[in-house]
Design a protein around this motif. Structure first.
Motif, PDB file in Angstrom:
ATOM      1  N   SER A  34      -0.391  -7.607   2.429  1.00  0.00           N
ATOM      2  CA  SER A  34       0.666  -6.702   1.950  1.00  0.00           C
ATOM      3  C   SER A  34       1.686  -7.445   1.099  1.00  0.00           C
ATOM      4  O   SER A  34       1.616  -8.664   0.910  1.00  0.00           O
ATOM      5  N   TYR A  64      -6.498  -6.906   3.163  1.00  0.00           N
ATOM      6  CA  TYR A  64      -5.526  -6.464   2.166  1.00  0.00           C
ATOM      7  C   TYR A  64      -4.172  -7.075   2.533  1.00  0.00           C
ATOM      8  O   TYR A  64      -3.432  -6.526   3.354  1.00  0.00           O
ATOM      9  N   ALA A  86      -6.235   0.153   4.265  1.00  0.00           N
ATOM     10  CA  ALA A  86      -6.338   0.411   2.828  1.00  0.00           C
ATOM     11  C   ALA A  86      -7.772   0.846   2.504  1.00  0.00           C
ATOM     12  O   ALA A  86      -8.714   0.541   3.234  1.00  0.00           O
ATOM     13  N   LYS A  87      -7.909   1.555   1.372  1.00  0.00           N
ATOM     14  CA  LYS A  87      -9.229   2.025   0.967  1.00  0.00           C
ATOM     15  C   LYS A  87     -10.082   0.884   0.436  1.00  0.00           C
ATOM     16  O   LYS A  87     -11.276   0.779   0.747  1.00  0.00           O
ATOM     17  N   GLU A 126      -1.439   6.380   0.367  1.00  0.00           N
ATOM     18  CA  GLU A 126      -2.769   5.776   0.376  1.00  0.00           C
ATOM     19  C   GLU A 126      -3.090   5.041   1.676  1.00  0.00           C
ATOM     20  O   GLU A 126      -4.133   4.404   1.804  1.00  0.00           O
ATOM     21  N   ARG A 127      -2.200   5.150   2.647  1.00  0.00           N
ATOM     22  CA  ARG A 127      -2.427   4.481   3.928  1.00  0.00           C
ATOM     23  C   ARG A 127      -3.363   5.322   4.793  1.00  0.00           C
ATOM     24  O   ARG A 127      -3.138   6.519   4.980  1.00  0.00           O
ATOM     25  N   VAL A 181      -4.886  -4.064   6.773  1.00  0.00           N
ATOM     26  CA  VAL A 181      -3.745  -4.494   5.962  1.00  0.00           C
ATOM     27  C   VAL A 181      -2.926  -5.466   6.805  1.00  0.00           C
ATOM     28  O   VAL A 181      -2.620  -5.186   7.968  1.00  0.00           O
ATOM     29  N   VAL A 238       0.868  -1.183   0.000  1.00  0.00           N
ATOM     30  CA  VAL A 238       0.000   0.000   0.000  1.00  0.00           C
ATOM     31  C   VAL A 238       0.904   1.232   0.000  1.00  0.00           C
ATOM     32  O   VAL A 238       1.656   1.442   0.960  1.00  0.00           O
TER      33      VAL A 238
END
Length: 502
Positions: free
Chosen positions: A406, A404, A375-376, A356-357, A364, A352
């Motif tokens: 990583s 998410y 994450a989004k 964007e974090r 994540v 990520v």
């Protein structure tokens, strides 16, 4: 009940545990240095006479120019005194009972080229000193020849050395059984007035002395200067009582040693019994042998598995039984042989970007669990298995989603041939962390893909195995909880008894 009768009580089973014996040693030392393990006899030479002899010896050494006159140490205040002692004892600063000094350092290259593997007086460094009653290592390969002995400080037999700097400061100490030279991070005390060196060593081991030492530590590494060390208080009894205390402590410490050895022997036999039982269970030659062994384990679960490490090993045994079809009745004709890579796919996780974090959103996951950001959007919407790829390589986590994974992880999505919960347990049984390689440990999925596996083709059978395994793992959780509760109660009982007697 007298103190000695209370002490005898403490040698009963309440203290006979891996937690109790170290506490018992502390208690014995505390009681001894309060004068509660020995009699105070009218025939003993008064401690005031000892003080006069100490002062007389100091003056004689100064006059002979063998020691320098030291600045007077501060008077002792009531607030400093940690506990009351007999009226026949006296509190005194350690710098006032003898000549305190440190040793000499040796450059590593000089040590290796000049003082290694030769005959002479042993040179003792911090690493050569044990913890209290452990013997000093004189066979370290370093010695000072007679021709150079005048360049080094030496101490005779029956001198106490104590570490003054680093992680072992105040903890490492020992009594010499021969003349030695010693390092600059060790303090020695040449006691005046015939004070017992062994009594001094036992004093160093007491909790109150350790506390006073710790309060004087300074610096990043953690050390105590001679000046600060000399201000530590010790409780000083008459010479004759010092000897009685040493004799009593020698007896009681030897008894504690025997108790520890007995516990170790029992523990070894217990481990052998567990190992033998599990071996028979995993390698039974007949169904009846397996049933008999399992029934024995069921009857004796709590007595067999008394430590968290033993329960952890039980988990491993149950897992192996599960993935080999031995935990429940199964139709082995429906089991398939395969390679991991033929049915399971390890997908690469993604990083990520820092920009964007987020503070909230989709969790994540790194190799060792959830990371401190979100994450989004999810990379995985439903359940999955996350596998550590780098760092905590091979670590497994079952996630119910969304998630998410990583870029330091692999992840496994549901697939038709196998339930994901069964897949998780199968991967767990492969002990993937052992496949990690490199400075920063990592696993290669292609190597994992080559591992042989066997599994039931029936999803219904997989589910039954997982359900049974979950039940047994829950039982393991209960066992661990009981062990923790028992350990906590044992510790509280020990602390309570220590507080009551001391």
């Amino acid at each position: 009940m007298t103190t000695k009768e209370q002490l005898e009580k403490l040698f009963e089973p309440a203290f006979i545990s891996s937690i109790g014996i170290p506490k018992l040693r502390e208690l014995i030392l505390t009681l001894a240095m309060q004068g509660k393990l020995t009699e105070q006899l009218p025939s003993d030479t008064p401690v005031e006479t000892l003080l006069a002899e100490i002062e007389e010896e100091r003056k004689a050494l100064i006059k002979a120019k063998k020691i320098r006159r030291q600045k007077a140490l501060p008077e002792i205040t009531e607030e400093e005194i940690p506990f009351e002692v007999s009226k026949t004892w006296i509190w005194i600063r350690i710098g006032n009972i003898g000549n305190l000094f440190n040793g000499d350092s040796i450059n590593a290259s000089v040590r290796n080229n000049k003082y290694t593997n030769i005959k002479g007086t042993p040179y003792i460094a911090t690493k050569d000193v044990g913890y209290g009653l452990d013997p000093i290592d004189y066979n370290n390969g370093v010695a000072i020849p007679d021709s150079d002995l005048s360049k080094f400080k030496t101490v005779p037999k029956n001198t106490v050395l104590i570490c003054s700097e680093g992680g072992s400061a105040g903890k490492k100490c020992g009594l010499t059984d021969r003349a030695v030279c010693f390092g600059n991070k060790l303090f020695a005390l040449d006691e005046y007035g015939g004070i017992s060196a062994k009594f001094l060593l036992y004093t160093y081991l007491t909790p109150y002395f350790q506390k006073m030492f710790s309060e004087r530590l300074t610096g990043i590494i953690g050390g105590v200067s001679i000046g600060r060390f000399s201000t530590i208080l010790i409780a000083l009894p008459p010479i004759e009582e010092q000897q009685r205390i040493v004799e009593k402590l020698d007896q009681l410490m030897a008894y504690c040693d025997q108790l520890e050895q007995d516990l170790a022997n029992k523990s070894d036999l217990h481990e052998r019994l567990i190992h033998s039982t599990e071996h028979h269970l995993l390698n039974a030659e007949s169904a009846q042998e397996k049933i008999t062994t399992w029934q024995f384990m069921e009857r004796h679960f709590e007595s067999l598995y008394q430590t968290e490490s033993a329960v952890e090993r039980l988990r491993g045994t149950l897992l192996q039984l599960a993935v080999t079809g031995q935990l429940i009745k199964t139709n082995k004709n429906n089991w398939l042989n395969s390679k991991v890579g033929d049915i399971i796919t390890f997908e690469y996780g993604k990083g990520v970007p820092k920009m964007e974090r987020l503070n909230t959103g989709v969790p994540v996951y790194g190799a060792n669990g959830a990371l401190p950001y979100f994450a989004k959007k999810a990379l995985v919407d439903n359940k999955c298995i996350i596998i550590g790829r780098k760092g905590s390589a091979g670590a497994l986590k079952f996630i119910k989603g969304p998630a998410y994974p990583s870029d330091v992880t692999f992840y496994v999505l549901p697939f038709s041939e196998m339930s994901l919960t069964y897949c998780y347990n199968l991967l767990l049984s492969l002990n993937l962390p052992k496949m990690a390689k490199g400075i920063k440990p990592g696993i290669n999925r292609n190597e994992v893909y080559q591992l042989d596996i066997t599994y039931p083709s029936s999803l219904v059978e997989q589910k039954r195995i997982v359900e049974k395994l979950d039940q047994l793992m829950e039982f393991c959780d209960q066992l661990e909880e009981k062990i923790k509760e028992r350990t906590q109660v044992s510790g509280e009982l020990t602390d309570s008894l220590v507080a009551t007697v001391a």
